[in-house]
Design a protein around this motif. Structure first.
Motif, PDB file in Angstrom:
ATOM      1  N   LYS A   6       0.840  -1.113  -0.082  1.00 13.68           N
ATOM      2  CA  LYS A   6       0.005   0.062   0.117  1.00 13.68           C
ATOM      3  C   LYS A   6       0.923   1.324   0.056  1.00 13.68           C
ATOM      4  CE  LYS A   6      -3.845   2.080   2.423  1.00 13.68           C
ATOM      5  NZ  LYS A   6      -5.043   2.045   3.444  1.00 13.68           N
ATOM      6  N   GLN A  16      -6.073   2.085  -6.243  1.00 11.91           N
ATOM      7  CA  GLN A  16      -6.367   0.688  -6.371  1.00 11.91           C
ATOM      8  C   GLN A  16      -6.601   0.242  -7.564  1.00 11.91           C
ATOM      9  OE1 GLN A  16      -8.657  -0.260  -2.763  1.00 11.91           O
ATOM     10  NE2 GLN A  16      -6.734  -0.650  -1.671  1.00 11.91           N
ATOM     11  N   LYS A  27     -10.516  -3.865  -9.583  1.00 10.56           N
ATOM     12  CA  LYS A  27     -10.212  -3.114  -8.439  1.00 10.56           C
ATOM     13  C   LYS A  27     -10.269  -3.825  -7.302  1.00 10.56           C
ATOM     14  CE  LYS A  27     -11.254   0.959  -5.677  1.00 10.56           C
ATOM     15  NZ  LYS A  27     -12.611   1.745  -5.446  1.00 10.56           N
ATOM     16  N   TYR A  30      -7.960  -6.528  -6.598  1.00 15.66           N
ATOM     17  CA  TYR A  30      -6.677  -5.823  -6.223  1.00 15.66           C
ATOM     18  C   TYR A  30      -6.783  -5.582  -4.309  1.00 15.66           C
ATOM     19  CZ  TYR A  30      -2.556  -3.202  -4.717  1.00 15.66           C
ATOM     20  OH  TYR A  30      -1.594  -2.789  -4.375  1.00 15.66           O
ATOM     21  N   ASN A  31      -7.928  -4.962  -4.229  1.00 20.92           N
ATOM     22  CA  ASN A  31      -8.076  -4.613  -2.707  1.00 20.92           C
ATOM     23  C   ASN A  31      -7.980  -5.734  -1.984  1.00 20.92           C
ATOM     24  OD1 ASN A  31     -10.470  -4.221  -0.530  1.00 20.92           O
ATOM     25  ND2 ASN A  31      -9.887  -2.318  -1.009  1.00 20.92           N
ATOM     26  N   GLU A  34      -4.443  -6.551  -1.270  1.00 23.81           N
ATOM     27  CA  GLU A  34      -3.807  -5.297  -0.360  1.00 23.81           C
ATOM     28  C   GLU A  34      -4.147  -5.438   1.013  1.00 23.81           C
ATOM     29  OE1 GLU A  34      -2.925  -1.179  -2.023  1.00 23.81           O
ATOM     30  OE2 GLU A  34      -4.214  -0.896  -0.515  1.00 23.81           O
TER      31      GLU A  34
END
Length: 65
Positions: A6, A16, A27, A30-31, A34
């Motif tokens: 991050k 993101q 997105k 990916y979130n 992360e």
């Protein structure tokens, strides 16, 4: 690891969504990575190295510490 990714993303002024596009995922996918709800794959690690022009040592520090 997740906070390091991050931080790296934010230092490079990427969202993101930008990261999802770079990893060829959504997105929200990916979130999850992360936030630690999904794992980064070996391909993700390789792509991270390429995107941010990281050394092997830097990659190890991000993903293995």
């Amino acid at each position: 690891m997740n906070t390091k990714i991050k931080k790296l993303r934010k230092e490079n002024n990427l969202t993101q969504k930008d990261m999802g596009d770079l990893y060829d995922i959504s997105k929200s996918a990916y979130n999850k990575k992360e936030k630690g709800k999904a794992n980064f794959t070996l391909e993700d690690v390789k792509r991270t190295k390429e995107i941010f022009n990281l050394t092997d040592e830097e990659v190890i520090k991000i993903f293995l510490t």
